[in-house]
Scaffold this active site. Sequence first.
Site, PDB file in Angstrom:
ATOM      1  N   LYS A 224       0.855  -1.193   0.000  1.00 40.90           N
ATOM      2  CA  LYS A 224       0.000   0.000   0.000  1.00 40.90           C
ATOM      3  C   LYS A 224       0.892   1.244   0.000  1.00 40.90           C
ATOM      4  O   LYS A 224       1.908   1.274   0.687  1.00 40.90           O
ATOM      5  CB  LYS A 224      -0.894  -0.054   1.255  1.00 40.90           C
ATOM      6  CG  LYS A 224      -1.979   1.004   1.320  1.00 40.90           C
ATOM      7  CD  LYS A 224      -2.944   0.726   2.478  1.00 40.90           C
ATOM      8  CE  LYS A 224      -4.044   1.771   2.565  1.00 40.90           C
ATOM      9  NZ  LYS A 224      -5.045   1.465   3.621  1.00 40.90           N
TER      10      LYS A 224
ATOM     11  N   SER B  52      -9.892   1.558   2.609  1.00 38.51           N
ATOM     12  CA  SER B  52      -8.995   2.341   1.785  1.00 38.51           C
ATOM     13  C   SER B  52      -7.939   1.523   1.056  1.00 38.51           C
ATOM     14  O   SER B  52      -7.288   2.017   0.143  1.00 38.51           O
ATOM     15  CB  SER B  52      -8.297   3.367   2.663  1.00 38.51           C
ATOM     16  OG  SER B  52      -7.490   2.713   3.639  1.00 38.51           O
TER      17      SER B  52
ATOM     18  N   SER C 195     -10.265  -0.896   6.841  1.00 42.20           N
ATOM     19  CA  SER C 195      -9.679  -0.735   5.510  1.00 42.20           C
ATOM     20  C   SER C 195      -8.984  -1.946   4.911  1.00 42.20           C
ATOM     21  O   SER C 195      -8.550  -1.894   3.764  1.00 42.20           O
ATOM     22  CB  SER C 195      -8.702   0.433   5.504  1.00 42.20           C
ATOM     23  OG  SER C 195      -9.405   1.626   5.326  1.00 42.20           O
TER      24      SER C 195
END
Length: 503
Positions: free
Chosen positions: A74, A159, A183
């Site tokens: 990420k 996210s 997330s």
Amino acid sequence: MQLTIKQMLDGLDKGDFSASELTQSALDNAEQAKKLNIYSYIAEDSARKNASQSDERRKTGKAGKIDGIPLAHKDLFAINGMDTQAASKILSGFKPPYTATVIDRLEQAGSITIGKLNQDEFAMGSANKNSCYGNVANPWRANGNHAISSDTDLIPGGSSGGSSASVAMRAIPAATGSDTGGSIRQPAALTGTVGIKPTYGRCSRYGMVAFASSLDQASILARTVWDGALLLEIMCGHDARDMTTSRKAVPNFHGAFGQSIKGLKIGVAQEYFPDNLDGEIKQNCQQAQELLQQAGAEIVPISLKMTEYALPAYYVIAPAEASGNLSRYDGVRYGHRTADDVDTLDEMYRKTRAEGFGDEVKRRILIGTYVLSAGYYDAYFLKAQKVRRLILQDFGQAFTQCDVILAPTTPNAAEPIATFGLDPVQAYLSDIFTVPASMAGLPALSVPSGLNQDGLPLGVQFIGQHFDEPRLLQVADIFESEIGFTAQPQGIICRKGLSADGE
Ligand code: GLN
């Protein structure tokens, strides 16, 4: 890449393929993944170099635990010399001079970093629509038989949307993510992947761009529970550079795999099944309960009375912490600075922050600053902290009656990108079932549990006791093998892999 990490390690050991071949395949997939806007950065040169070093290590018997396994991370994880923006314009051009502890541990164990993954800006969002790189599309498409047409682009969750989409499309066998209020678990549920959040304090936050420090945890999205457990165990453990990491020893996360769950108590709280819950979600969890019962577990009704207050309290605490964490982006220390002529330092800050932050981030900063302000601190922030304590007590009480809790991960399956979150408060409701475990710092995960009428994946959530990841993972592993979820996205998918037969 149809192979799981377990199969890849086996193939590498047997010499069916090399780390360099695996890496090349992951790099080819990263190109394909551009169609879904998954990668924010592809580390082609360093990946090739590291893969050939990995091949050398294997030849000389010095291979690490996951030597040669390609992974992607990420964007909010700092990697030395690699663009790290947490999908925010305000961090444009930032190349950290250090690597996040969790990524460093994965690399030390031999993994090959293929690149950085798109996400919601500063991890705020549930659909990957709040990114300076643009949105990510879910590789899954509806079957067209029901509510959604088959050519509609769907959200991959957020996210960690780049992470979920990349694993679901088989571009990479696993990817890191971060979970503050859901997330990792929510995008996992929406893409038919496994998403795990450990106990707060298991994983170091050093080198992870901060959103809400008392909630943020790094972790993993993978195709199987076994693969996720392997990577998470490597990431966990005390770090002198993050004083919130626990000194508790990290047990073998596969330790209880294969053991029967006979007599184990699975708690089900009616508060997670409100009357207005989608019928398919309810039915899906019902089926999960039956499977676990058949495997010998006992279903125990429990009550978690504070559940309905978790979301409102989260949306006070998380923005409050974010408003503090994000105050460091001032145009002086990192990334973007306004190019406009300014007369004062204050004006420079104002313009830089107005240009650099997206709408959702600004909304959170405003809410956070408001709830912390002198006149409202007691009414909102302090109250929310008290609610948080009650949520923790609620879980503590429930765990005197059961070992693991079963709940839905999300209130619905993936929605169309075009219509999701037009009302921000509606978007916040996506986290309704994931936020309570975050508020209590409990380990929790989502496992694929079937398809809805649209042919889209659903997930069930398991919540464990603090530092009891082995038990939580054991239950998830058994559930995964009982349910036998084999469906794959109908949209874009990387079929080219490196199985023994060259498929
Ligand atoms: N969707 C939630 C939010 O926007 C959770 C985000 C997260 O876990 N990072 O705050």
